[in-house]
Design a protein around this motif. Structure first.
Motif, PDB file in Angstrom:
ATOM      1  N   TYR A   1      -4.124  -4.789  -0.809  1.00  0.00           N
ATOM      2  CA  TYR A   1      -3.734  -3.837  -0.107  1.00  0.00           C
ATOM      3  C   TYR A   1      -3.302  -4.305   1.288  1.00  0.00           C
ATOM      4  O   TYR A   1      -2.957  -5.296   2.256  1.00  0.00           O
ATOM      5  N   LEU A   2      -2.284  -2.969   2.713  1.00  0.00           N
ATOM      6  CA  LEU A   2      -1.257  -3.578   3.413  1.00  0.00           C
ATOM      7  C   LEU A   2      -2.574  -2.870   4.679  1.00  0.00           C
ATOM      8  O   LEU A   2      -2.241  -1.329   4.714  1.00  0.00           O
ATOM      9  N   GLY A   3      -2.283  -3.386   5.464  1.00  0.00           N
ATOM     10  CA  GLY A   3      -2.899  -3.207   6.674  1.00  0.00           C
ATOM     11  C   GLY A   3      -1.456  -3.141   8.059  1.00  0.00           C
ATOM     12  O   GLY A   3      -0.914  -4.110   8.356  1.00  0.00           O
ATOM     13  N   LYS A   4      -1.516  -2.228   8.695  1.00  0.00           N
ATOM     14  CA  LYS A   4       0.318  -1.611   9.578  1.00  0.00           C
ATOM     15  C   LYS A   4      -0.667  -1.515  10.451  1.00  0.00           C
ATOM     16  O   LYS A   4      -1.376  -0.525  10.745  1.00  0.00           O
ATOM     17  N   LYS A   5       0.083  -1.361  11.649  1.00  0.00           N
ATOM     18  CA  LYS A   5      -0.176  -0.782  12.644  1.00  0.00           C
ATOM     19  C   LYS A   5       0.337   0.677  12.728  1.00  0.00           C
ATOM     20  O   LYS A   5       1.198   0.922  12.519  1.00  0.00           O
TER      21      LYS A   5
ATOM     22  N   PRO B   1      -6.362 -13.355  -8.752  1.00  0.00           N
ATOM     23  CA  PRO B   1      -7.032 -12.825  -8.287  1.00  0.00           C
ATOM     24  C   PRO B   1      -7.620 -11.623  -8.353  1.00  0.00           C
ATOM     25  O   PRO B   1      -6.986 -10.922  -8.558  1.00  0.00           O
ATOM     26  N   ARG B   2      -8.904 -11.371  -7.498  1.00  0.00           N
ATOM     27  CA  ARG B   2      -9.762 -10.060  -7.983  1.00  0.00           C
ATOM     28  C   ARG B   2      -8.116  -8.780  -6.775  1.00  0.00           C
ATOM     29  O   ARG B   2      -8.501  -7.348  -7.804  1.00  0.00           O
ATOM     30  N   ASP B   3      -7.943  -8.933  -6.035  1.00  0.00           N
ATOM     31  CA  ASP B   3      -7.269  -7.879  -5.023  1.00  0.00           C
ATOM     32  C   ASP B   3      -5.820  -9.017  -4.560  1.00  0.00           C
ATOM     33  O   ASP B   3      -6.274  -9.975  -3.568  1.00  0.00           O
ATOM     34  N   ILE B   4      -4.723  -8.282  -3.385  1.00  0.00           N
ATOM     35  CA  ILE B   4      -4.319  -9.286  -2.261  1.00  0.00           C
ATOM     36  C   ILE B   4      -4.193  -8.131  -1.361  1.00  0.00           C
ATOM     37  O   ILE B   4      -3.737  -7.552  -1.466  1.00  0.00           O
ATOM     38  N   PHE B   5      -4.053  -8.734  -0.051  1.00  0.00           N
ATOM     39  CA  PHE B   5      -3.767  -8.283   1.243  1.00  0.00           C
ATOM     40  C   PHE B   5      -3.153  -8.877   2.018  1.00  0.00           C
ATOM     41  O   PHE B   5      -2.846  -9.775   2.123  1.00  0.00           O
ATOM     42  N   VAL B   6      -2.900  -7.814   2.540  1.00  0.00           N
ATOM     43  CA  VAL B   6      -1.322  -8.424   3.248  1.00  0.00           C
ATOM     44  C   VAL B   6      -1.696  -7.291   4.382  1.00  0.00           C
ATOM     45  O   VAL B   6      -1.476  -6.544   4.407  1.00  0.00           O
ATOM     46  N   THR B   7      -1.106  -8.249   6.047  1.00  0.00           N
ATOM     47  CA  THR B   7      -1.104  -8.167   7.472  1.00  0.00           C
ATOM     48  C   THR B   7      -0.125  -7.386   7.434  1.00  0.00           C
ATOM     49  O   THR B   7       1.177  -8.534   7.343  1.00  0.00           O
ATOM     50  N   ALA B   8       0.657  -6.265   8.046  1.00  0.00           N
ATOM     51  CA  ALA B   8       1.872  -5.891   8.579  1.00  0.00           C
ATOM     52  C   ALA B   8       1.313  -5.518  10.120  1.00  0.00           C
ATOM     53  O   ALA B   8       2.419  -5.018  10.990  1.00  0.00           O
ATOM     54  N   TYR B   9       0.707  -5.792  10.182  1.00  0.00           N
ATOM     55  CA  TYR B   9      -0.178  -6.040  12.400  1.00  0.00           C
ATOM     56  C   TYR B   9      -0.707  -7.193  13.261  1.00  0.00           C
ATOM     57  O   TYR B   9      -1.112  -7.645  12.725  1.00  0.00           O
ATOM     58  N   TYR B  10       0.265  -7.409  13.382  1.00  0.00           N
ATOM     59  CA  TYR B  10       0.390  -8.880  14.663  1.00  0.00           C
ATOM     60  C   TYR B  10       0.014  -8.506  15.722  1.00  0.00           C
ATOM     61  O   TYR B  10       0.621  -7.773  16.436  1.00  0.00           O
TER      62      TYR B  10
ATOM     63  N   GLY C   1      -5.469  -6.874  13.919  1.00  0.00           N
ATOM     64  CA  GLY C   1      -4.614  -7.173  12.543  1.00  0.00           C
ATOM     65  C   GLY C   1      -5.062  -8.479  11.866  1.00  0.00           C
ATOM     66  O   GLY C   1      -3.681  -8.312  11.001  1.00  0.00           O
ATOM     67  N   ASN C   2      -5.665  -8.705  12.184  1.00  0.00           N
ATOM     68  CA  ASN C   2      -5.912 -10.129  10.974  1.00  0.00           C
ATOM     69  C   ASN C   2      -6.220  -9.317   9.430  1.00  0.00           C
ATOM     70  O   ASN C   2      -6.866  -8.632   9.851  1.00  0.00           O
ATOM     71  N   VAL C   3      -6.125 -10.606   9.115  1.00  0.00           N
ATOM     72  CA  VAL C   3      -6.434  -9.660   7.724  1.00  0.00           C
ATOM     73  C   VAL C   3      -7.215  -9.791   6.953  1.00  0.00           C
ATOM     74  O   VAL C   3      -7.906  -9.091   6.247  1.00  0.00           O
ATOM     75  N   GLY C   4      -8.178 -10.923   7.887  1.00  0.00           N
ATOM     76  CA  GLY C   4      -9.890 -10.348   7.782  1.00  0.00           C
ATOM     77  C   GLY C   4     -10.660  -9.229   8.527  1.00  0.00           C
ATOM     78  O   GLY C   4     -11.418  -9.278   7.160  1.00  0.00           O
ATOM     79  N   VAL C   5      -9.788  -8.560   8.436  1.00  0.00           N
ATOM     80  CA  VAL C   5     -10.647  -7.310   9.685  1.00  0.00           C
ATOM     81  C   VAL C   5     -10.403  -6.216   7.967  1.00  0.00           C
ATOM     82  O   VAL C   5     -11.241  -5.476   7.883  1.00  0.00           O
TER      83      VAL C   5
ATOM     84  N   VAL D   1       2.690  -9.467   6.313  1.00  0.00           N
ATOM     85  CA  VAL D   1       4.112  -9.308   5.928  1.00  0.00           C
ATOM     86  C   VAL D   1       5.520  -9.368   5.590  1.00  0.00           C
ATOM     87  O   VAL D   1       6.751 -10.249   4.920  1.00  0.00           O
ATOM     88  N   SER D   2       5.467 -11.083   6.984  1.00  0.00           N
ATOM     89  CA  SER D   2       6.834 -11.739   6.842  1.00  0.00           C
ATOM     90  C   SER D   2       7.243 -12.819   5.362  1.00  0.00           C
ATOM     91  O   SER D   2       7.812 -12.994   4.820  1.00  0.00           O
ATOM     92  N   GLU D   3       6.175 -13.141   4.568  1.00  0.00           N
ATOM     93  CA  GLU D   3       5.620 -13.474   4.014  1.00  0.00           C
ATOM     94  C   GLU D   3       6.515 -13.302   2.921  1.00  0.00           C
ATOM     95  O   GLU D   3       7.340 -13.976   1.955  1.00  0.00           O
ATOM     96  N   MET D   4       5.425 -11.581   2.675  1.00  0.00           N
ATOM     97  CA  MET D   4       6.125 -11.400   1.062  1.00  0.00           C
ATOM     98  C   MET D   4       7.888 -10.711   1.819  1.00  0.00           C
ATOM     99  O   MET D   4       7.749 -10.881   0.762  1.00  0.00           O
ATOM    100  N   ALA D   5       7.884 -11.116   2.515  1.00  0.00           N
ATOM    101  CA  ALA D   5       9.466 -10.504   3.320  1.00  0.00           C
ATOM    102  C   ALA D   5      10.942 -11.437   2.208  1.00  0.00           C
ATOM    103  O   ALA D   5      11.844 -11.200   1.666  1.00  0.00           O
ATOM    104  N   LEU D   6      10.084 -13.221   2.263  1.00  0.00           N
ATOM    105  CA  LEU D   6      10.520 -13.914   2.078  1.00  0.00           C
ATOM    106  C   LEU D   6      10.196 -14.296   0.835  1.00  0.00           C
ATOM    107  O   LEU D   6      11.010 -14.502   0.476  1.00  0.00           O
ATOM    108  N   ILE D   7       9.415 -13.783  -0.404  1.00  0.00           N
ATOM    109  CA  ILE D   7       9.205 -13.326  -1.387  1.00  0.00           C
ATOM    110  C   ILE D   7      10.568 -12.524  -1.703  1.00  0.00           C
ATOM    111  O   ILE D   7      10.480 -13.000  -2.407  1.00  0.00           O
TER     112      ILE D   7
END
Length: 449
Positions: free
Chosen positions: A191-195, A147-156, A217-221, A240-246
């Motif tokens: 890149y990680l987006g949080k509230k 992947p060029r980049d990895i994007f993680v959302t931590a804002y629901y 909170g969408n990763v697309g945004v 971020v929930s899947e990231m925590a499982l990993i």
């Protein structure tokens, strides 16, 4: 100074009965399912047969195109059924869980010192790689493409969704390890987006404070406001929930799908937070928590905008779900004069009813569509709730016409169905926009591959 993404377009739907920050108990349940349809893009083939015994973390299904990409069992137990649909398509593998769980062991010693190929192999064998999605096409990521980049959302930010970091609890400590490993899998950045105001900092990660109404909170945004996708590029996405499982797997060497989710909605008697294992029967989780109201209830695996209705065909908890929502079905409601009444207790995105004069109040909205499907009405209503630098109405039209050149020009590679959930909610034409986008992405993938 922190990076900030501030959006103004969007819509917050303030529903009643948000999950309070209290823990409610649930039974583990005895039946679990591995459902290939939860992992869009996988062509499933069986790794087991009825009667086989499996450990938590043992492969159950593999991807026909990439056999190394597997789906693993969330529990230890016996394979009791393989549910098939039309043309013998695999719908689910049902596993009867043991009373005491046994885990398949993985060697995670010196994991941060391993090469990219070794780390990729480890995640593929564990089945946790299947939790990572890719754009374009919003499908399970292809491990053969860096992947060029990895994007993680931590804002629901969806209606009734819980605070992302509140769900993590002690697993928050595993995020840095996950970030260190994921960093080795990309040629670019994470890149990680949080509230805004959330206490989350990770070394080697570009963290952004995101503020504004849903879908902030969408990763697309996050992608659209940082590094948009161009034709020919691939990025990976996850929450971020899947990231925590990993991260937990990398720290313990055990594939543990246990996670905390929220139980919310006006038809629950005891909303709150509970610990579950992905793949459990939703009925087992909420059966004793429904209210006594005899009217029909809509049980949703996920949030009210993008979740799936729980039915006999969809009865197992998705591994991507952070909430189970229960709202009124609304099929027993008979309103006198319908839309002609003042509507002081009704929600309207266009301020049709005077309820907006009452300030920020909560609404008890049921599952009715309140209208019928008709031709697209070009009114600009999608643009008001769509904060990405894309023309949503024109993109939807190009998808319906399957005009590939036009779709590419309008940003089809950047979007996923969830990005159009609010557009679908406010749509005067009552079109199933998420379904249209999903079909368009699938057809485009087949055309390009």
């Amino acid at each position: 100074m922190a990076n900030v993404i501030k959006i103004k377009k969007g819509l917050d739907i303030n529903l009643v009965s948000r999950a309070p920050k209290v823990d409610v108990s649930t039974t583990m349940g005895s039946s679990f399912g591995v459902v290939p349809d939860n992992f869009h893009g996988i062509v499933p083939r069986l790794s087991v047969k009825v009667g086989d015994r499996v450990l938590a973390g043992s492969p159950v299904i593999y991807h026909k195109a990439v056999p190394e990409l597997v789906l693993t069992s969330p529990v230890s137990g016996e394979v009791v059924d393989v549910v098939r649909g039309a043309k013998r398509k695999i719908l689910a593998v049902e596993i009867k869980a043991d009373q005491t769980q046994e885990y398949r062991d993985f060697d995670v010693s010196k994991v941060t010192e391993r090469s990219r190929e070794e780390l990729l192999s480890l995640l593929l064998q564990s089945g946790l790689f299947a939790l990572i999605k890719q754009r374009p096409y919003d499908i399970v990521a292809d491990p053969r493409v860096a992947p060029r980049d990895i994007f993680v959302t931590a804002y629901y930010s969806a209606p009734l969704m819980p605070d992302a970091l509140e769900l993590l609890g002690e697993d928050k400590k595993h995020l840095q390890l996950a970030a260190d490993v994921l960093k080795k899998l990309t040629t670019g950045n994470i890149y990680l987006g949080k509230k805004k105001g959330a206490d989350l900092t990770l070394n080697g990660v570009n963290v952004y404070d995101v503020e504004g109404p849903h879908p902030a909170g969408n990763v697309g945004v996050l992608i659209n406001h940082t590094r948009p996708i161009n034709k020919g590029e691939t990025v990976w996405t996850l929450s971020v929930s899947e990231m925590a499982l990993i991260g937990r797997f990398l720290a313990t060497g055990k594939v543990d799908y246990r996670r905390k989710i929220a139980l919310a909605g006006s038809r629950l008697s005891t909303p709150g937070y509970t610990s579950v294992i992905s793949g459990a029967l939703v009925e087992d989780i909420i059966n004793d928590k429904l209210d006594s109201n005899p009217s029909n209830k809509r049980i949703i695996d996920g949030d009210v905008l993008t979740g799936c209705q729980v039915t006999e065909e969809h009865k197992y908890l998705s591994p991507f779900s952070n909430i189970i929502t229960v709202i009124p079905e609304g099929d027993d409601v008979d309103e006198l004069f319908g839309w002609a009444v003042p509507g002081f207790n009704k929600f309207s995105a266009s301020r049709t009813y005077p309820s907006f004069l009452q300030g920020k109040r909560q609404y008890n909205i049921d599952a009715r569509i309140r209208g019928g499907e008709r031709a697209i009405i070009v009114s600009g209503e999608y643009d008001k709730v769509f904060p990405m630098d894309i023309y949503p109405e024109q993109l939807i039209k190009s998808i319906i016409a399957f005009d590939i050149d036009r779709m590419e020009e309008l940003g089809i590679y950047e979007v996923a169905p969830e990005d159009f959930a609010l557009c679908e909610f406010v749509c005067t034409s009552k079109l199933e926009l998420q379904y249209i986008v999903r079909q368009g992405l699938d057809l485009l993938y087949k055309e390009m591959h």
